[in-house]
Structure formats: C-alpha cells, structure tokens
Write a protein that holds these residues in place. Structure first.
Motif, PDB file in Angstrom:
ATOM      1  N   LEU A  47       1.010  -1.298  -0.552  1.00 41.31           N
ATOM      2  CA  LEU A  47       0.345  -0.179   0.099  1.00 41.31           C
ATOM      3  C   LEU A  47       1.101   1.359  -0.254  1.00 41.31           C
ATOM      4  O   LEU A  47       0.379   1.910  -0.599  1.00 41.31           O
ATOM      5  N   ALA A  48       2.137   1.072   0.891  1.00 43.90           N
ATOM      6  CA  ALA A  48       2.668   2.593   0.453  1.00 43.90           C
ATOM      7  C   ALA A  48       3.570   3.047  -0.295  1.00 43.90           C
ATOM      8  O   ALA A  48       4.022   4.082  -0.476  1.00 43.90           O
ATOM      9  N   LYS A  49       3.209   2.055  -1.724  1.00 46.61           N
ATOM     10  CA  LYS A  49       3.347   2.068  -3.020  1.00 46.61           C
ATOM     11  C   LYS A  49       3.171   3.011  -3.905  1.00 46.61           C
ATOM     12  O   LYS A  49       3.334   3.369  -4.751  1.00 46.61           O
ATOM     13  N   PHE A  50       2.097   3.552  -2.990  1.00 45.47           N
ATOM     14  CA  PHE A  50       0.654   4.178  -3.947  1.00 45.47           C
ATOM     15  C   PHE A  50       0.940   6.057  -3.428  1.00 45.47           C
ATOM     16  O   PHE A  50       1.101   6.285  -2.338  1.00 45.47           O
ATOM     17  N   GLN A  51       1.774   6.151  -4.355  1.00 40.07           N
ATOM     18  CA  GLN A  51       2.570   7.641  -4.019  1.00 40.07           C
ATOM     19  C   GLN A  51       2.114   8.559  -4.717  1.00 40.07           C
ATOM     20  O   GLN A  51       2.612  10.074  -5.286  1.00 40.07           O
ATOM     21  N   ARG A  52       0.328   8.885  -4.805  1.00 42.15           N
ATOM     22  CA  ARG A  52      -0.049  10.606  -5.083  1.00 42.15           C
ATOM     23  C   ARG A  52      -0.419  11.251  -4.291  1.00 42.15           C
ATOM     24  O   ARG A  52       0.203  11.619  -3.174  1.00 42.15           O
ATOM     25  N   GLY A  53      -1.558  10.733  -3.995  1.00 44.74           N
ATOM     26  CA  GLY A  53      -2.537  11.798  -2.733  1.00 44.74           C
ATOM     27  C   GLY A  53      -2.896  11.174  -1.619  1.00 44.74           C
ATOM     28  O   GLY A  53      -1.627  11.459  -0.010  1.00 44.74           O
ATOM     29  N   GLU A  54      -3.338  10.632  -1.141  1.00 44.11           N
ATOM     30  CA  GLU A  54      -3.886  10.617   0.313  1.00 44.11           C
ATOM     31  C   GLU A  54      -3.970   9.107   0.065  1.00 44.11           C
ATOM     32  O   GLU A  54      -4.592   8.416  -0.365  1.00 44.11           O
ATOM     33  N   LEU A  55      -3.235   8.144   1.207  1.00 44.27           N
ATOM     34  CA  LEU A  55      -3.382   6.966   1.537  1.00 44.27           C
ATOM     35  C   LEU A  55      -5.067   7.027   2.678  1.00 44.27           C
ATOM     36  O   LEU A  55      -4.215   6.750   4.077  1.00 44.27           O
ATOM     37  N   GLN A  56      -6.125   6.945   3.068  1.00 41.89           N
ATOM     38  CA  GLN A  56      -6.639   7.196   4.185  1.00 41.89           C
ATOM     39  C   GLN A  56      -6.562   5.585   4.608  1.00 41.89           C
ATOM     40  O   GLN A  56      -7.182   4.272   4.254  1.00 41.89           O
ATOM     41  N   LEU A  57      -6.385   5.096   5.733  1.00 41.86           N
ATOM     42  CA  LEU A  57      -6.506   3.479   6.606  1.00 41.86           C
ATOM     43  C   LEU A  57      -7.572   3.850   7.691  1.00 41.86           C
ATOM     44  O   LEU A  57      -7.045   3.860   8.769  1.00 41.86           O
ATOM     45  N   ASP A  58      -9.221   3.810   7.652  1.00 40.07           N
ATOM     46  CA  ASP A  58      -9.739   3.386   8.289  1.00 40.07           C
ATOM     47  C   ASP A  58     -10.381   2.450   8.563  1.00 40.07           C
ATOM     48  O   ASP A  58      -9.735   1.460   8.851  1.00 40.07           O
ATOM     49  N   ASP A  59     -10.653   1.958  10.590  1.00 43.39           N
ATOM     50  CA  ASP A  59     -10.626   1.350  10.668  1.00 43.39           C
ATOM     51  C   ASP A  59      -9.577   0.585  11.903  1.00 43.39           C
ATOM     52  O   ASP A  59      -9.869  -0.849  12.355  1.00 43.39           O
ATOM     53  N   LEU A  60      -8.090   0.834  11.493  1.00 41.55           N
ATOM     54  CA  LEU A  60      -7.709   0.132  12.350  1.00 41.55           C
ATOM     55  C   LEU A  60      -7.093   1.435  13.406  1.00 41.55           C
ATOM     56  O   LEU A  60      -6.518   1.895  14.539  1.00 41.55           O
ATOM     57  N   ILE A  61      -7.675   0.298  14.793  1.00 47.55           N
ATOM     58  CA  ILE A  61      -7.609   0.806  15.698  1.00 47.55           C
ATOM     59  C   ILE A  61      -6.249   0.756  16.839  1.00 47.55           C
ATOM     60  O   ILE A  61      -6.019   1.548  17.289  1.00 47.55           O
ATOM     61  N   THR A  62      -5.109   0.014  16.153  1.00 46.00           N
ATOM     62  CA  THR A  62      -3.795  -0.074  16.189  1.00 46.00           C
ATOM     63  C   THR A  62      -2.806  -0.438  15.307  1.00 46.00           C
ATOM     64  O   THR A  62      -3.589  -1.722  14.514  1.00 46.00           O
ATOM     65  N   ILE A  63      -1.648  -0.416  15.483  1.00 43.64           N
ATOM     66  CA  ILE A  63      -0.642  -1.015  14.232  1.00 43.64           C
ATOM     67  C   ILE A  63       0.292  -1.055  15.275  1.00 43.64           C
ATOM     68  O   ILE A  63       1.007  -0.699  16.180  1.00 43.64           O
ATOM     69  N   ASP A  64       1.321  -2.009  14.512  1.00 47.83           N
ATOM     70  CA  ASP A  64       2.556  -2.358  15.540  1.00 47.83           C
ATOM     71  C   ASP A  64       3.548  -1.714  14.496  1.00 47.83           C
ATOM     72  O   ASP A  64       3.781  -1.085  13.494  1.00 47.83           O
ATOM     73  N   GLU A  65       4.950  -1.617  15.474  1.00 46.12           N
ATOM     74  CA  GLU A  65       6.115  -1.014  14.614  1.00 46.12           C
ATOM     75  C   GLU A  65       6.567  -0.845  13.438  1.00 46.12           C
ATOM     76  O   GLU A  65       6.977  -0.296  12.729  1.00 46.12           O
ATOM     77  N   PHE A  66       6.407  -2.405  13.191  1.00 48.07           N
ATOM     78  CA  PHE A  66       6.902  -3.044  11.397  1.00 48.07           C
ATOM     79  C   PHE A  66       6.067  -2.752  10.236  1.00 48.07           C
ATOM     80  O   PHE A  66       6.415  -2.417   9.329  1.00 48.07           O
ATOM     81  N   VAL A  67       4.842  -2.690  11.098  1.00 43.56           N
ATOM     82  CA  VAL A  67       4.054  -1.756  10.016  1.00 43.56           C
ATOM     83  C   VAL A  67       3.448   0.017   9.821  1.00 43.56           C
ATOM     84  O   VAL A  67       3.498   0.259   8.726  1.00 43.56           O
ATOM     85  N   ALA A  68       4.545  -0.147  10.929  1.00 44.44           N
ATOM     86  CA  ALA A  68       4.047   2.232  10.408  1.00 44.44           C
ATOM     87  C   ALA A  68       5.509   1.587  10.107  1.00 44.44           C
ATOM     88  O   ALA A  68       5.401   2.557   9.424  1.00 44.44           O
ATOM     89  N   LYS A  69       6.300   1.025  10.415  1.00 46.68           N
ATOM     90  CA  LYS A  69       7.896   1.376   9.525  1.00 46.68           C
ATOM     91  C   LYS A  69       7.232   1.157   7.788  1.00 46.68           C
ATOM     92  O   LYS A  69       7.884   1.926   7.645  1.00 46.68           O
ATOM     93  N   GLU A  70       7.059   0.183   7.232  1.00 46.04           N
ATOM     94  CA  GLU A  70       6.510   0.387   6.137  1.00 46.04           C
ATOM     95  C   GLU A  70       5.732   1.516   5.696  1.00 46.04           C
ATOM     96  O   GLU A  70       5.866   1.755   4.525  1.00 46.04           O
ATOM     97  N   LEU A  71       4.718   1.998   6.558  1.00 44.13           N
ATOM     98  CA  LEU A  71       3.488   2.850   5.795  1.00 44.13           C
ATOM     99  C   LEU A  71       4.470   4.312   6.236  1.00 44.13           C
ATOM    100  O   LEU A  71       3.533   5.240   5.200  1.00 44.13           O
ATOM    101  N   ALA A  72       5.037   4.667   7.157  1.00 42.74           N
ATOM    102  CA  ALA A  72       6.173   5.545   6.826  1.00 42.74           C
ATOM    103  C   ALA A  72       6.618   5.799   5.560  1.00 42.74           C
ATOM    104  O   ALA A  72       7.154   6.690   5.323  1.00 42.74           O
ATOM    105  N   LYS A  73       6.390   4.841   4.814  1.00 37.76           N
ATOM    106  CA  LYS A  73       7.482   4.610   3.169  1.00 37.76           C
ATOM    107  C   LYS A  73       6.383   5.090   2.467  1.00 37.76           C
ATOM    108  O   LYS A  73       7.161   6.233   1.370  1.00 37.76           O
ATOM    109  N   PHE A  74       5.192   5.843   2.452  1.00 37.63           N
ATOM    110  CA  PHE A  74       4.272   6.719   2.035  1.00 37.63           C
ATOM    111  C   PHE A  74       4.890   7.916   1.875  1.00 37.63           C
ATOM    112  O   PHE A  74       4.920   8.694   2.601  1.00 37.63           O
ATOM    113  N   GLU A  75       4.932   8.634  -0.068  1.00 41.02           N
ATOM    114  CA  GLU A  75       5.459   9.516  -0.333  1.00 41.02           C
ATOM    115  C   GLU A  75       4.467  10.549  -0.278  1.00 41.02           C
ATOM    116  O   GLU A  75       4.992  11.217  -1.271  1.00 41.02           O
TER     117      GLU A  75
END
Length: 202
Positions: A47-75
């Motif tokens: 999903l982080a490879k979607f590099q355009r406008g807004e990446l919106q992920l609703d209903d995620l109540i919690t994430i761990d640091e490994f998922v956060a690390k990958e999502l942080a690559k969204f540009e």
C-alpha cells in the motif's frame, strides 16, 4: 487503476492480502480509501507504493512498529490513519520517519512524553492530533519542540500554564481552536508564542 483524479473507496473490504494491495497501489487517482480492521507487514509494504495523494486507512485501531515502518514509506500528500486510538513510543518512532507531506492521526486519544519525544523527529507539513483532550506538562514540553510546519491540537479545551509555556516555543503554526477556558496567566504565556501563527477558538 485508470481513474485519475478520482477516489477509490473500498468501504466494505476489511481485510486484503499482499497481492490485492499490490494491485490497489497502482491506482492513478488521488485518494485511496480502505477500511481495514487488520494489516500485516506485506500489505503495508504494498500500500505504501501508492505514491500519489492521500492514503486513508480507517478502522485500524492499533498497529505495531513493523507495520508503521512500512506505512511511513508512503510519499504522497497525506498518510491518514483516522481511527488509530493509541500508539507506543516504538510506533511513534517509525511514524516520525513518515515521508508523507501530512500525517493525520485524527482519533489518537492520548500521547505520553515518550511518544511525544519520538514525534519531535517528524518532518512534515501538518500533524493532526485533534482528539487529544488533555496533555500533561512533561508531554507538552516535547510537543513544543515538534518540527512540523503545522500542528493541530483542536481537541484541547484547556491547558496548564506550564503547557502554555511549552507551546509558546513551537516554531510553526499551532491550532488550539478548541480552547474554551483561559486565564490571565495562560494568555500571558501564549502571548510569547515564537512560531508563525497561533490560532485560538473557532
């Protein structure tokens, strides 16, 4: 994946695998919206490879640091984790590496001094923390050192004198538009604001 300038809204899909995420990331529009109740590392990577406008992920109540690390690559323009309720310092450390222009943690209810300390490393246009309803003095000290251009803390209805002192050190635009109670001492501290703009009350 060929509807440029449009939104792709998948409101009924609560789980996807990496192959599906890979195809969704090819979408050529400006807003990819998913309601996912869970996410793993592989899905986050795609999903982080979607590099355009807004990446919106609703209903995620919690994430761990490994998922956060990958999502942080969204540009793209905005990484929107709308329903994230709480994060620890390990998740905060990874999100602070976000390459998105804006980070929206709209539903985050609390942050402690350890989370705030990690978020001081974040460099982006806007950080949205609009559901933080209270903040202690130690946390406020770190918040005053945030490096984002714009910080939205519109959920705060009142703050202490010490928090006002800390916020006055913030260098960007600060939104405290939920403030309903302010005494003379707090007003005096906020009048020393060193940033670009300070917005109080709606």
């Amino acid at each position: 994946a060929k509807f440029q300038g449009k939104k792709l809204f998948l409101g009924a899909t609560t789980t996807i695998d990496a192959e599906v995420a890979h195809e969704l990331a090819k979408f050529q529009g400006d807003h990819l919206f998913l309601r996912l109740t869970a996410i793993d590392i592989e899905v986050a990577q795609e999903l982080a490879k979607f590099q355009r406008g807004e990446l919106q992920l609703d209903d995620l109540i919690t994430i761990d640091e490994f998922v956060a690390k990958e999502l942080a690559k969204f540009e793209g323009d905005c990484l929107n984790l709308w329903d994230l309720k709480n994060i620890d310092e390990f998740v905060a450390k990874e999100l602070a590496r976000s390459k998105a222009n804006n980070l929206d943690l709209h539903d985050l209810r609390t942050i402690d001094k350890y989370v705030a300390q990690e978020l001081t490393a974040l460099r982006c246009n806007t950080l949205y923390l609009n559901q933080i309803y209270s903040i202690d003095n130690d946390t406020a000290q770190s918040v005053g050192n945030f490096q984002v251009d714009r910080l939205a803390l519109s959920g705060l209805k009142s703050i202490s004198k010490e928090a006002a002192q800390a916020f006055a050190n913030f260098k960007g635009e600060l939104y405290l538009t939920g403030m309903r109670r302010m005494n003379k001492e707090i007003a005096q501290e906020l009048s020393k604001f060193q940033g670009k703009n300070l917005y109080l009350n709606k």
